[in-house]
Motif scaffolding. Structure first.
Motif, PDB file in Angstrom:
ATOM      1  N   THR A 365       0.834  -1.206   0.000  1.00 60.61           N
ATOM      2  CA  THR A 365       0.000   0.000   0.000  1.00 60.61           C
ATOM      3  C   THR A 365       0.869   1.256   0.000  1.00 60.61           C
ATOM      4  O   THR A 365       0.613   2.211  -0.746  1.00 60.61           O
ATOM      5  N   GLN A 369       1.273   4.039  -3.193  1.00 64.73           N
ATOM      6  CA  GLN A 369       0.999   5.465  -3.018  1.00 64.73           C
ATOM      7  C   GLN A 369       2.230   6.308  -3.351  1.00 64.73           C
ATOM      8  O   GLN A 369       2.125   7.347  -4.014  1.00 64.73           O
ATOM      9  N   ALA A 399      -8.474  -0.921  -3.403  1.00 61.83           N
ATOM     10  CA  ALA A 399      -8.371  -0.109  -2.185  1.00 61.83           C
ATOM     11  C   ALA A 399      -7.730   1.242  -2.490  1.00 61.83           C
ATOM     12  O   ALA A 399      -8.143   2.280  -1.950  1.00 61.83           O
ATOM     13  N   PHE A 400      -6.734   1.252  -3.369  1.00 62.41           N
ATOM     14  CA  PHE A 400      -6.083   2.506  -3.769  1.00 62.41           C
ATOM     15  C   PHE A 400      -7.066   3.418  -4.504  1.00 62.41           C
ATOM     16  O   PHE A 400      -7.162   4.619  -4.209  1.00 62.41           O
ATOM     17  N   ARG A 402     -10.279   3.566  -4.395  1.00 69.00           N
ATOM     18  CA  ARG A 402     -11.367   4.088  -3.564  1.00 69.00           C
ATOM     19  C   ARG A 402     -10.991   5.410  -2.899  1.00 69.00           C
ATOM     20  O   ARG A 402     -11.865   6.204  -2.539  1.00 69.00           O
ATOM     21  N   LYS A 403      -9.679   5.645  -2.746  1.00 67.27           N
ATOM     22  CA  LYS A 403      -9.214   6.858  -2.075  1.00 67.27           C
ATOM     23  C   LYS A 403      -8.662   7.894  -3.052  1.00 67.27           C
ATOM     24  O   LYS A 403      -8.209   8.958  -2.636  1.00 67.27           O
ATOM     25  N   GLN A 404      -8.660   7.571  -4.356  1.00 69.52           N
ATOM     26  CA  GLN A 404      -8.000   8.428  -5.337  1.00 69.52           C
ATOM     27  C   GLN A 404      -8.978   8.823  -6.437  1.00 69.52           C
ATOM     28  O   GLN A 404      -9.384   7.982  -7.241  1.00 69.52           O
ATOM     29  N   ALA A 405      -9.326  10.101  -6.495  1.00 68.21           N
ATOM     30  CA  ALA A 405     -10.284  10.560  -7.506  1.00 68.21           C
ATOM     31  C   ALA A 405      -9.616  10.843  -8.847  1.00 68.21           C
ATOM     32  O   ALA A 405     -10.293  10.887  -9.882  1.00 68.21           O
TER      33      ALA A 405
END
Length: 433
Positions: A365, A369, A399-400, A402-405
Protein backbone atom coordinates in the motif's frame (compact mmCIF):
# COMPACT_ATOMS: atom_id res chain seq x y z
CA UNK A 1 38.48 -28.10 -6.02
CA UNK A 2 37.12 -31.00 -3.98
CA UNK A 3 35.27 -34.11 -5.13
CA UNK A 4 31.81 -35.01 -3.88
CA UNK A 5 28.99 -36.99 -5.42
CA UNK A 6 25.93 -35.15 -6.72
CA UNK A 7 23.76 -36.86 -4.10
CA UNK A 8 26.06 -35.90 -1.23
CA UNK A 9 26.10 -32.25 -2.31
CA UNK A 10 22.30 -32.35 -2.66
CA UNK A 11 21.97 -33.82 0.84
CA UNK A 12 24.19 -31.05 2.25
CA UNK A 13 22.19 -28.34 0.48
CA UNK A 14 18.90 -29.78 1.75
CA UNK A 15 20.21 -29.99 5.31
CA UNK A 16 21.44 -26.38 5.14
CA UNK A 17 18.11 -25.15 3.74
CA UNK A 18 16.13 -27.08 6.36
CA UNK A 19 18.02 -25.25 9.11
CA UNK A 20 18.58 -21.79 7.64
CA UNK A 21 16.05 -21.37 4.84
CA UNK A 22 16.74 -18.77 2.15
CA UNK A 23 16.51 -18.83 -1.63
CA UNK A 24 17.00 -22.41 -2.73
CA UNK A 25 19.02 -21.40 -5.80
CA UNK A 26 21.44 -19.48 -3.56
CA UNK A 27 21.72 -22.43 -1.17
CA UNK A 28 22.51 -24.78 -4.06
CA UNK A 29 25.04 -22.36 -5.55
CA UNK A 30 26.78 -22.14 -2.18
CA UNK A 31 26.84 -25.95 -1.86
CA UNK A 32 28.40 -26.33 -5.32
CA UNK A 33 31.10 -23.70 -4.76
CA UNK A 34 34.53 -25.31 -4.92
CA UNK A 35 33.15 -28.69 -6.02
CA UNK A 36 34.61 -30.40 -9.09
CA UNK A 37 31.52 -31.85 -10.76
CA UNK A 38 30.63 -32.65 -14.37
CA UNK A 39 27.75 -30.65 -15.94
CA UNK A 40 25.44 -33.68 -16.01
CA UNK A 41 26.04 -34.31 -12.32
CA UNK A 42 25.37 -30.64 -11.54
CA UNK A 43 22.04 -30.89 -13.35
CA UNK A 44 21.21 -34.02 -11.38
CA UNK A 45 22.15 -32.28 -8.14
CA UNK A 46 19.80 -29.40 -8.95
CA UNK A 47 17.01 -31.82 -9.89
CA UNK A 48 17.39 -33.62 -6.56
CA UNK A 49 17.43 -30.46 -4.43
CA UNK A 50 14.53 -28.73 -6.16
CA UNK A 51 12.54 -31.96 -6.51
CA UNK A 52 12.86 -32.90 -2.84
CA UNK A 53 11.77 -29.44 -1.70
CA UNK A 54 8.81 -29.49 -4.11
CA UNK A 55 7.58 -32.88 -2.95
CA UNK A 56 8.72 -32.95 0.67
CA UNK A 57 5.23 -33.15 2.20
CA UNK A 58 4.36 -36.23 0.14
CA UNK A 59 7.82 -37.77 0.62
CA UNK A 60 7.51 -37.43 4.40
CA UNK A 61 4.03 -38.97 4.26
CA UNK A 62 5.34 -41.99 2.36
CA UNK A 63 8.33 -42.43 4.66
CA UNK A 64 6.14 -42.22 7.77
CA UNK A 65 4.45 -45.45 6.70
CA UNK A 66 7.70 -47.34 7.31
CA UNK A 67 9.08 -45.60 10.40
CA UNK A 68 8.01 -45.85 14.03
CA UNK A 69 9.10 -42.32 14.97
CA UNK A 70 9.84 -39.03 13.27
CA UNK A 71 13.42 -39.06 11.95
CA UNK A 72 16.00 -36.45 12.86
CA UNK A 73 17.16 -33.92 10.30
CA UNK A 74 20.11 -35.89 8.79
CA UNK A 75 18.07 -39.08 8.36
CA UNK A 76 14.99 -37.22 7.14
CA UNK A 77 16.91 -35.71 4.25
CA UNK A 78 18.54 -39.02 3.37
CA UNK A 79 15.11 -40.66 3.17
CA UNK A 80 13.65 -37.74 1.21
CA UNK A 81 16.56 -37.89 -1.22
CA UNK A 82 16.14 -41.59 -1.90
CA UNK A 83 12.34 -41.52 -1.94
CA UNK A 84 12.30 -38.71 -4.49
CA UNK A 85 14.49 -40.75 -6.84
CA UNK A 86 12.26 -43.80 -6.45
CA UNK A 87 8.91 -42.05 -6.75
CA UNK A 88 9.61 -39.26 -9.23
CA UNK A 89 12.75 -40.19 -11.18
CA UNK A 90 11.94 -43.85 -11.77
CA UNK A 91 12.15 -43.63 -15.57
CA UNK A 92 15.69 -42.26 -15.45
CA UNK A 93 16.83 -43.82 -12.18
CA UNK A 94 17.15 -47.62 -11.72
CA UNK A 95 15.81 -48.74 -8.35
CA UNK A 96 19.06 -50.35 -7.24
CA UNK A 97 20.99 -47.16 -8.05
CA UNK A 98 18.57 -44.95 -6.12
CA UNK A 99 18.80 -47.15 -3.03
CA UNK A 100 22.48 -48.11 -3.19
CA UNK A 101 23.80 -44.64 -4.01
CA UNK A 102 21.67 -42.92 -1.36
CA UNK A 103 22.86 -45.39 1.28
CA UNK A 104 26.36 -44.53 0.06
CA UNK A 105 25.70 -40.85 0.80
CA UNK A 106 25.26 -41.70 4.49
CA UNK A 107 28.76 -43.15 4.54
CA UNK A 108 30.20 -40.36 2.35
CA UNK A 109 29.06 -37.64 4.75
CA UNK A 110 30.17 -39.49 7.87
CA UNK A 111 26.77 -40.87 8.89
CA UNK A 112 27.43 -44.56 8.35
CA UNK A 113 25.35 -45.37 11.44
CA UNK A 114 22.26 -44.29 9.45
CA UNK A 115 22.99 -46.49 6.43
CA UNK A 116 21.06 -49.49 7.77
CA UNK A 117 17.77 -47.70 8.45
CA UNK A 118 18.13 -45.72 5.21
CA UNK A 119 18.55 -48.95 3.27
CA UNK A 120 15.60 -50.63 4.99
CA UNK A 121 13.14 -47.76 4.47
CA UNK A 122 14.11 -47.15 0.85
CA UNK A 123 13.82 -50.83 -0.05
CA UNK A 124 10.29 -50.91 1.37
CA UNK A 125 9.36 -47.81 -0.63
CA UNK A 126 10.94 -49.32 -3.75
CA UNK A 127 8.72 -52.38 -3.41
CA UNK A 128 5.57 -50.21 -3.38
CA UNK A 129 6.29 -47.45 -5.91
CA UNK A 130 3.29 -48.19 -8.13
CA UNK A 131 0.97 -48.45 -5.14
CA UNK A 132 2.11 -45.07 -3.79
CA UNK A 133 1.70 -43.46 -7.21
CA UNK A 134 -1.87 -44.73 -7.46
CA UNK A 135 -2.66 -43.54 -3.94
CA UNK A 136 -1.31 -40.09 -4.67
CA UNK A 137 -3.38 -39.70 -7.83
CA UNK A 138 -6.52 -40.81 -6.01
CA UNK A 139 -5.93 -38.17 -3.32
CA UNK A 140 -5.53 -35.22 -5.71
CA UNK A 141 -9.19 -34.27 -5.54
CA UNK A 142 -9.87 -35.18 -1.90
CA UNK A 143 -6.62 -34.00 -0.27
CA UNK A 144 -4.72 -31.96 -2.87
CA UNK A 145 -2.41 -30.36 -0.31
CA UNK A 146 -0.98 -33.77 0.58
CA UNK A 147 -1.12 -35.33 -2.89
CA UNK A 148 0.43 -32.31 -4.62
CA UNK A 149 2.71 -31.34 -1.72
CA UNK A 150 1.45 -27.87 -0.85
CA UNK A 151 0.57 -26.45 2.57
CA UNK A 152 -3.15 -26.43 3.30
CA UNK A 153 -2.85 -22.69 3.99
CA UNK A 154 -2.27 -22.01 0.29
CA UNK A 155 -4.82 -24.55 -0.92
CA UNK A 156 -7.53 -22.98 1.24
CA UNK A 157 -6.61 -19.46 0.12
CA UNK A 158 -6.74 -20.37 -3.57
CA UNK A 159 -10.01 -22.24 -3.16
CA UNK A 160 -11.55 -19.08 -1.69
CA UNK A 161 -11.39 -17.24 -5.02
CA UNK A 162 -10.56 -19.77 -7.77
CA UNK A 163 -12.61 -22.71 -9.06
CA UNK A 164 -11.30 -26.13 -8.08
CA UNK A 165 -10.03 -27.06 -11.54
CA UNK A 166 -7.84 -23.94 -11.69
CA UNK A 167 -6.50 -24.59 -8.19
CA UNK A 168 -5.45 -28.10 -9.19
CA UNK A 169 -3.95 -26.84 -12.47
CA UNK A 170 -1.91 -24.24 -10.57
CA UNK A 171 -0.66 -26.78 -8.04
CA UNK A 172 0.30 -29.30 -10.72
CA UNK A 173 2.17 -26.60 -12.64
CA UNK A 174 4.02 -25.60 -9.46
CA UNK A 175 5.48 -29.11 -9.34
CA UNK A 176 6.94 -28.97 -12.85
CA UNK A 177 10.51 -27.93 -13.56
CA UNK A 178 10.74 -24.30 -14.64
CA UNK A 179 11.79 -23.64 -18.22
CA UNK A 180 14.63 -21.24 -19.03
CA UNK A 181 13.54 -18.26 -21.13
CA UNK A 182 15.74 -15.66 -22.80
CA UNK A 183 14.78 -12.15 -23.86
CA UNK A 184 16.63 -11.10 -27.01
CA UNK A 185 18.22 -7.70 -26.43
CA UNK A 186 17.69 -5.72 -29.63
CA UNK A 187 20.09 -3.03 -28.42
CA UNK A 188 22.83 -5.56 -29.20
CA UNK A 189 21.49 -7.99 -31.80
CA UNK A 190 18.62 -8.55 -34.23
CA UNK A 191 16.36 -11.52 -33.38
CA UNK A 192 17.18 -13.20 -36.70
CA UNK A 193 20.92 -13.03 -35.99
CA UNK A 194 20.45 -14.41 -32.48
CA UNK A 195 18.34 -17.31 -33.79
CA UNK A 196 20.92 -18.12 -36.48
CA UNK A 197 23.78 -18.13 -33.97
CA UNK A 198 21.96 -20.52 -31.64
CA UNK A 199 21.06 -22.82 -34.53
CA UNK A 200 24.65 -22.74 -35.74
CA UNK A 201 25.88 -23.94 -32.35
CA UNK A 202 23.22 -26.66 -32.14
CA UNK A 203 21.54 -25.05 -29.13
CA UNK A 204 18.01 -26.46 -28.66
CA UNK A 205 15.41 -23.68 -28.46
CA UNK A 206 11.99 -22.66 -29.67
CA UNK A 207 10.23 -19.37 -30.16
CA UNK A 208 7.63 -18.28 -27.65
CA UNK A 209 4.64 -17.37 -29.77
CA UNK A 210 3.10 -14.95 -27.28
CA UNK A 211 6.17 -12.68 -27.34
CA UNK A 212 8.42 -12.18 -30.36
CA UNK A 213 11.54 -11.34 -28.32
CA UNK A 214 11.38 -14.45 -26.10
CA UNK A 215 12.83 -17.89 -26.74
CA UNK A 216 12.58 -20.99 -24.58
CA UNK A 217 15.73 -23.09 -24.27
CA UNK A 218 15.40 -26.84 -24.64
CA UNK A 219 16.89 -29.50 -22.40
CA UNK A 220 20.61 -29.97 -22.72
CA UNK A 221 21.38 -26.40 -23.78
CA UNK A 222 24.55 -26.48 -21.69
CA UNK A 223 25.86 -23.56 -19.65
CA UNK A 224 24.19 -20.16 -20.08
CA UNK A 225 27.48 -18.30 -20.16
CA UNK A 226 28.62 -20.47 -23.08
CA UNK A 227 25.73 -19.41 -25.32
CA UNK A 228 26.87 -17.42 -28.37
CA UNK A 229 26.64 -13.71 -27.67
CA UNK A 230 25.77 -14.07 -23.99
CA UNK A 231 28.72 -12.03 -22.72
CA UNK A 232 28.13 -9.54 -25.53
CA UNK A 233 24.68 -8.79 -24.13
CA UNK A 234 22.53 -10.54 -26.70
CA UNK A 235 20.34 -12.22 -24.09
CA UNK A 236 18.85 -11.66 -20.66
CA UNK A 237 17.39 -14.57 -18.71
CA UNK A 238 13.81 -13.48 -18.09
CA UNK A 239 10.44 -15.15 -17.72
CA UNK A 240 7.75 -13.91 -20.15
CA UNK A 241 5.42 -12.99 -17.28
CA UNK A 242 7.79 -10.19 -16.25
CA UNK A 243 7.64 -8.55 -19.68
CA UNK A 244 3.89 -7.93 -19.71
CA UNK A 245 3.88 -5.16 -17.06
CA UNK A 246 6.48 -3.27 -19.12
CA UNK A 247 4.56 -3.85 -22.35
CA UNK A 248 1.42 -2.30 -20.86
CA UNK A 249 3.39 0.62 -19.35
CA UNK A 250 4.67 1.25 -22.89
CA UNK A 251 7.74 3.42 -22.13
CA UNK A 252 8.67 5.49 -25.19
CA UNK A 253 11.92 6.95 -26.51
CA UNK A 254 12.73 10.27 -24.86
CA UNK A 255 10.45 9.80 -21.84
CA UNK A 256 11.40 10.14 -18.19
CA UNK A 257 10.59 6.87 -16.40
CA UNK A 258 10.84 5.72 -12.79
CA UNK A 259 11.35 2.06 -11.88
CA UNK A 260 10.70 1.61 -8.17
CA UNK A 261 11.99 -1.69 -6.68
CA UNK A 262 14.13 -2.08 -9.80
CA UNK A 263 17.00 -4.49 -9.03
CA UNK A 264 18.39 -6.70 -10.47
CA UNK A 265 17.15 -4.97 -13.61
CA UNK A 266 15.15 -7.32 -15.82
CA UNK A 267 12.24 -4.93 -16.25
CA UNK A 268 14.54 -1.89 -16.15
CA UNK A 269 16.67 -3.05 -19.06
CA UNK A 270 13.62 -4.16 -21.03
CA UNK A 271 12.20 -0.65 -20.62
CA UNK A 272 15.49 0.75 -21.93
CA UNK A 273 15.23 -1.61 -24.89
CA UNK A 274 11.68 -0.42 -25.66
CA UNK A 275 12.90 3.18 -25.38
CA UNK A 276 15.80 2.45 -27.78
CA UNK A 277 18.09 3.60 -24.94
CA UNK A 278 16.84 7.17 -25.41
CA UNK A 279 15.38 9.12 -22.51
CA UNK A 280 15.97 8.61 -18.80
CA UNK A 281 15.15 5.75 -16.44
CA UNK A 282 15.69 6.31 -12.73
CA UNK A 283 16.09 2.85 -11.19
CA UNK A 284 15.52 2.90 -7.42
CA UNK A 285 16.18 0.06 -4.99
CA UNK A 286 16.89 -0.38 -1.29
CA UNK A 287 19.47 -3.16 -1.69
CA UNK A 288 22.98 -1.97 -2.60
CA UNK A 289 24.19 -5.44 -3.62
CA UNK A 290 21.26 -6.01 -5.97
CA UNK A 291 21.68 -2.50 -7.36
CA UNK A 292 25.28 -3.42 -8.24
CA UNK A 293 23.88 -6.36 -10.22
CA UNK A 294 21.60 -3.93 -12.06
CA UNK A 295 24.63 -1.81 -13.01
CA UNK A 296 26.46 -4.91 -14.25
CA UNK A 297 23.44 -6.00 -16.28
CA UNK A 298 23.12 -2.55 -17.84
CA UNK A 299 26.79 -2.63 -18.83
CA UNK A 300 26.56 -6.10 -20.40
CA UNK A 301 23.35 -5.24 -22.26
CA UNK A 302 24.60 -1.90 -23.57
CA UNK A 303 22.09 0.20 -21.62
CA UNK A 304 23.17 3.79 -20.96
CA UNK A 305 19.94 5.62 -20.12
CA UNK A 306 19.54 4.13 -16.62
CA UNK A 307 20.45 6.06 -13.48
CA UNK A 308 20.65 3.63 -10.51
CA UNK A 309 19.67 5.20 -7.20
CA UNK A 310 20.04 3.63 -3.75
CA UNK A 311 17.20 4.52 -1.37
CA UNK A 312 17.21 4.17 2.40
CA UNK A 313 13.49 4.48 3.23
CA UNK A 314 14.30 4.92 6.92
CA UNK A 315 16.48 7.95 6.25
CA UNK A 316 15.27 9.61 3.05
CA UNK A 317 11.88 10.67 1.75
CA UNK A 318 11.52 9.39 -1.81
CA UNK A 319 10.44 12.79 -3.14
CA UNK A 320 13.58 14.38 -1.66
CA UNK A 321 15.78 11.65 -3.14
CA UNK A 322 14.23 12.31 -6.55
CA UNK A 323 14.47 16.12 -6.18
CA UNK A 324 10.68 16.31 -6.49
CA UNK A 325 10.82 15.20 -10.13
CA UNK A 326 7.66 13.94 -11.84
CA UNK A 327 7.72 11.14 -14.40
CA UNK A 328 5.90 10.26 -17.61
CA UNK A 329 5.66 6.62 -16.55
CA UNK A 330 6.29 4.76 -13.29
CA UNK A 331 6.61 1.03 -12.67
CA UNK A 332 6.33 -0.31 -9.13
CA UNK A 333 6.98 -4.05 -8.89
CA UNK A 334 6.28 -4.48 -5.20
CA UNK A 335 7.65 -7.07 -2.75
CA UNK A 336 5.07 -9.84 -2.57
CA UNK A 337 4.36 -13.40 -1.46
CA UNK A 338 5.92 -14.82 -4.68
CA UNK A 339 3.12 -17.36 -5.07
CA UNK A 340 3.25 -16.85 -8.84
CA UNK A 341 6.79 -18.22 -9.06
CA UNK A 342 6.54 -21.38 -6.95
CA UNK A 343 7.40 -23.47 -10.01
CA UNK A 344 10.76 -21.64 -10.17
CA UNK A 345 11.16 -21.19 -6.40
CA UNK A 346 9.60 -24.27 -4.76
CA UNK A 347 10.72 -23.20 -1.28
CA UNK A 348 8.24 -20.31 -1.32
CA UNK A 349 5.31 -22.59 -0.50
CA UNK A 350 6.89 -23.64 2.82
CA UNK A 351 7.93 -20.21 4.14
CA UNK A 352 4.53 -18.50 4.00
CA UNK A 353 2.38 -18.13 7.11
CA UNK A 354 -1.06 -16.63 7.66
CA UNK A 355 0.60 -13.51 9.08
CA UNK A 356 2.80 -13.03 5.99
CA UNK A 357 0.10 -10.99 4.26
CA UNK A 358 -0.26 -8.50 7.12
CA UNK A 359 3.24 -7.09 6.61
CA UNK A 360 2.87 -7.22 2.83
CA UNK A 361 -0.33 -5.16 2.94
CA UNK A 362 1.45 -2.25 4.62
CA UNK A 363 4.47 -2.40 2.32
CA UNK A 364 2.49 -2.73 -0.91
CA UNK A 365 0.00 0.00 0.00
CA UNK A 366 2.80 2.42 0.91
CA UNK A 367 4.83 1.74 -2.24
CA UNK A 368 1.81 2.07 -4.52
CA UNK A 369 1.00 5.47 -3.02
CA UNK A 370 4.64 6.59 -3.23
CA UNK A 371 4.79 5.52 -6.87
CA UNK A 372 1.57 7.36 -7.67
CA UNK A 373 2.93 10.55 -6.10
CA UNK A 374 5.80 10.59 -8.63
CA UNK A 375 3.59 10.51 -11.76
CA UNK A 376 2.98 13.76 -13.65
CA UNK A 377 -0.59 14.72 -14.63
CA UNK A 378 -1.52 12.66 -17.69
CA UNK A 379 1.17 10.09 -16.87
CA UNK A 380 0.99 6.32 -16.46
CA UNK A 381 1.55 3.98 -13.52
CA UNK A 382 1.85 0.18 -13.54
CA UNK A 383 1.55 -1.79 -10.30
CA UNK A 384 2.81 -5.37 -10.59
CA UNK A 385 3.54 -8.46 -8.51
CA UNK A 386 4.68 -12.04 -9.01
CA UNK A 387 1.81 -13.20 -6.79
CA UNK A 388 -1.51 -14.86 -7.61
CA UNK A 389 -3.17 -13.69 -4.38
CA UNK A 390 -6.32 -11.59 -4.88
CA UNK A 391 -5.67 -9.18 -2.01
CA UNK A 392 -2.13 -8.42 -3.21
CA UNK A 393 -3.38 -7.75 -6.72
CA UNK A 394 -6.92 -6.67 -7.57
CA UNK A 395 -7.69 -6.02 -3.91
CA UNK A 396 -4.72 -3.70 -3.45
CA UNK A 397 -5.57 -1.67 -6.56
CA UNK A 398 -9.26 -1.39 -5.66
CA UNK A 399 -8.37 -0.11 -2.18
CA UNK A 400 -6.08 2.51 -3.77
CA UNK A 401 -8.72 3.68 -6.26
CA UNK A 402 -11.37 4.09 -3.56
CA UNK A 403 -9.21 6.86 -2.08
CA UNK A 404 -8.00 8.43 -5.34
CA UNK A 405 -10.28 10.56 -7.51
CA UNK A 406 -7.60 11.46 -10.08
CA UNK A 407 -6.76 7.93 -11.18
CA UNK A 408 -8.42 5.65 -13.73
CA UNK A 409 -7.81 1.94 -14.26
CA UNK A 410 -6.91 1.31 -17.90
CA UNK A 411 -5.92 -2.37 -18.00
CA UNK A 412 -5.26 -5.20 -15.56
CA UNK A 413 -4.51 -8.89 -15.82
CA UNK A 414 -3.71 -11.92 -13.72
CA UNK A 415 -1.01 -13.58 -15.81
CA UNK A 416 -1.95 -17.24 -15.38
CA UNK A 417 1.38 -18.79 -16.30
CA UNK A 418 0.27 -22.24 -15.18
CA UNK A 419 -1.74 -22.36 -18.43
CA UNK A 420 1.22 -21.42 -20.64
CA UNK A 421 4.29 -23.04 -19.10
CA UNK A 422 5.80 -19.99 -17.41
CA UNK A 423 5.55 -17.97 -14.19
CA UNK A 424 2.44 -16.13 -13.03
CA UNK A 425 1.88 -12.60 -11.81
CA UNK A 426 -0.34 -9.55 -11.98
CA UNK A 427 -0.28 -6.05 -13.39
CA UNK A 428 -2.59 -3.07 -13.45
CA UNK A 429 -2.08 0.06 -15.54
CA UNK A 430 -3.47 3.31 -14.13
CA UNK A 431 -3.65 6.75 -15.74
CA UNK A 432 -3.51 10.00 -13.82
CA UNK A 433 -5.93 12.71 -14.94
Amino acid sequence: MSKQSARAVAWGALKYWDVRGGHLSDVLSRALTGIDMAPNDRRMCQELVFGVVRWQRWLDHVAAGYMTKKPGLPLRNLIRLGAYQLLFMDAAMPVHAAVHETVGVAREVGLGRLSGVTNAVLRKIAASVEDWSNRRRSLETTDPGLALSHPDLLVDRWRSWMPEDRVLALMRANNESAAVFLRINTLRVAPEEAHAALLGEGIPFEGFGRHALVIRLGRGFGVLEDLPGFFDGWFYVQDPSTLEPVDVLDPRPGEKVLDLCSAPGGKTTYMAQMMEDRGEIVAVDVDARRLDRLRQNCERLGVNCVQPLLWDPHADALTDLLDEQRFDAVLVDVPCSNTGVIRRRPEVRWRLEASSWDDLEQTQTRLLQLAADQVRPGGRLVYSTCSVEWEENQGRVEAFLRKQARWRKMDSKLVSGWENGHDSGFYCCLNRD
